[in-house]
Design an enzyme around this catalytic site. Structure first.
Site, PDB file in Angstrom:
ATOM      1  N   CYS A 124     -13.202  14.722  24.388  1.00  0.00           N
ATOM      2  CA  CYS A 124     -12.740  13.864  25.290  1.00  0.00           C
ATOM      3  C   CYS A 124     -11.595  14.336  26.437  1.00  0.00           C
ATOM      4  O   CYS A 124     -11.405  13.771  27.581  1.00  0.00           O
ATOM      5  CB  CYS A 124     -12.264  12.363  24.811  1.00  0.00           C
ATOM      6  SG  CYS A 124     -13.326  11.831  23.645  1.00  0.00           S
ATOM      7  N   HIS A 276      -9.080   8.158  29.719  1.00  0.00           N
ATOM      8  CA  HIS A 276     -10.339   8.331  29.045  1.00  0.00           C
ATOM      9  C   HIS A 276     -10.580   7.205  28.464  1.00  0.00           C
ATOM     10  O   HIS A 276      -9.874   6.478  28.027  1.00  0.00           O
ATOM     11  CB  HIS A 276     -10.181   9.478  27.834  1.00  0.00           C
ATOM     12  CG  HIS A 276     -10.910   9.342  26.910  1.00  0.00           C
ATOM     13  ND1 HIS A 276     -12.517   9.516  27.028  1.00  0.00           N
ATOM     14  CD2 HIS A 276     -11.165   9.273  25.476  1.00  0.00           C
ATOM     15  CE1 HIS A 276     -12.908   9.223  26.049  1.00  0.00           C
ATOM     16  NE2 HIS A 276     -12.144   9.236  24.884  1.00  0.00           N
ATOM     17  N   ASN A 307     -17.638   4.745  25.521  1.00  0.00           N
ATOM     18  CA  ASN A 307     -17.283   6.005  25.643  1.00  0.00           C
ATOM     19  C   ASN A 307     -18.228   7.007  25.492  1.00  0.00           C
ATOM     20  O   ASN A 307     -18.917   7.332  24.959  1.00  0.00           O
ATOM     21  CB  ASN A 307     -16.257   6.156  24.233  1.00  0.00           C
ATOM     22  CG  ASN A 307     -15.585   7.345  23.925  1.00  0.00           C
ATOM     23  OD1 ASN A 307     -15.866   8.444  24.695  1.00  0.00           O
ATOM     24  ND2 ASN A 307     -14.543   7.509  23.078  1.00  0.00           N
TER      25      ASN A 307
END
Length: 351
Positions: A124, A276, A307
């Site tokens: 990420c 993020h 995500n």
């Protein structure tokens, strides 16, 4: 005999993002769809994560396909073609081959051969890692333009019945072109890792485990991919949600503040905040800790995209600019954090 004087690459004092592109798969998976596989509800998922839907790629759409589409749009928006690229950096943890890299294949598709190309495995935080490297390559003179792509097909490495992370994840790709600038466009990066918590997010098994199982089964007529999945030895993602949540909320706000300090600005100078897209509660808590004024537009792409790991920041930035074109040329704080545990942050001028 005197030592000859070596030539060095010309130096660019500043760099900036020149163009951005994105690719979102057509398949949209709702919370109700997810609840076919896990015992949960649309209400619970929304309250705990802020996610309503997530995009997932079909079987025929690869990491390479998604990255190529996002990269082409970034090049077009930057006003350059592939032959002008001095490097291609692809941040991903879902390219299914150890070699060749995703970056080399994308470089060929975009007409950038023989530009140097390599993959970054920082999950990420991968996109912010890529920006840090692109900034350094451009300012050092090692490359005039660098294509940075964050791309993930996380649907390939999840077990839909697993409750800690599978329902969070989506697929997609985002890309930017970094090049020289007459004024500062990318502030110093704050990046690092915390290996003491490396077990907080990871794979259930390694490919070596799969190999050993396959070899053991050969005497019994072999084992299929479907059978490997049934044994739960097929490598899939999992996480310790509470550990990750606490680390992201308390430690990453500190890293974000360090990025502001490194840029020589305060929260009041920002126009946008693009963290993020891990969890809406994490996003809101970080904004609170940073004391962001109401004038700062906060990216919340997670509601519709889920995500998407390395793709989440460029995808969220792309959407932010589509919805708020007045942000072009303004300052944005971006921070990525996740598996490893790794993190990266910098303030950038939006393209």
């Amino acid at each position: 005999m005197s030592t000859p004087t070596l030539k060095q690459s010309p130096v660019n004092e500043f760099s900036r993002i020149h163009g951005i592109g994105a690719f979102r798969p057509d398949v949209i998976v709702s919370n109700d769809d997810v609840c076919q596989w896990i015992e949960s509800s649309d209400e619970w998922i929304r309250q705990r994560t802020g996610i309503i839907t997530r995009h997932r790629a079909d079987k025929g759409t690869s990491v390479i396909d998604m990255a190529e589409a996002a990269g082409r749009e970034a090049l077009e928006n930057a006003g350059i073609d592939g032959s002008q690229l001095g490097a291609v950096i692809v941040s991903t943890v879902t390219h299914p081959y150890a070699t060749p890299s995703a970056a080399t294949q994308i470089t060929e598709r975009l007409g950038a051969t023989p530009a140097p190309a390599y993959d970054v495995s920082a999950a990420c935080a991968g996109y912010c890692y890529g920006i840090a490297q692109a900034d350094a390559l451009v300012r050092s003179g090692a490359a005039n333009y660098v294509l940075v792509i964050g791309v993930e097909k996380l649907s390939d490495i999840i077990d839909n019945t697993e409750r800690t992370i599978s329902f969070l994840l989506g697929d997609g790709a985002g890309a930017v072109v970094v090049g020289p600038s007459d004024t500062p466009g990318i502030a110093p990066s704050v990046w690092g890792s915390d290996g003491s918590k490396s077990g907080a997010i990871g794979m259930t098994h390694s490919m070596l485990d799969v190999r050993e199982l396959s070899l053991a089964a050969e005497s019994e007529g072999g084992v299929s991919a479907a059978e490997l999945r049934e044994t739960k030895l097929w490598p899939t993602l999992r996480q310790d949600g509470q550990t990750v949540f606490r680390w992201a909320v308390w430690e990453m706000a500190k890293a974000a503040q360090q990025a502001l300090d490194a840029a020589g600005i305060t929260a009041e100078d920002l126009s946008a905040f693009v963290p993020h897209q891990a969890n809406m509660r994490i996003i809101d808590e970080m904004a609170k800790q940073l004391k962001l004024p109401e004038s700062v537009v906060i990216a919340r792409d997670i509601a519709d995209a889920g995500n998407t790991s390395a793709a989440s920041i460029p995808l969220a930035t792309y959407r932010l600019l589509k919805e708020h074109p007045e942000l072009s040329g303004k300052l944005s704080l971006q921070i990525g954090f996740g598996a490893g545990l790794v993190f990266g942050a910098q303030v950038v001028v939006l393209p």
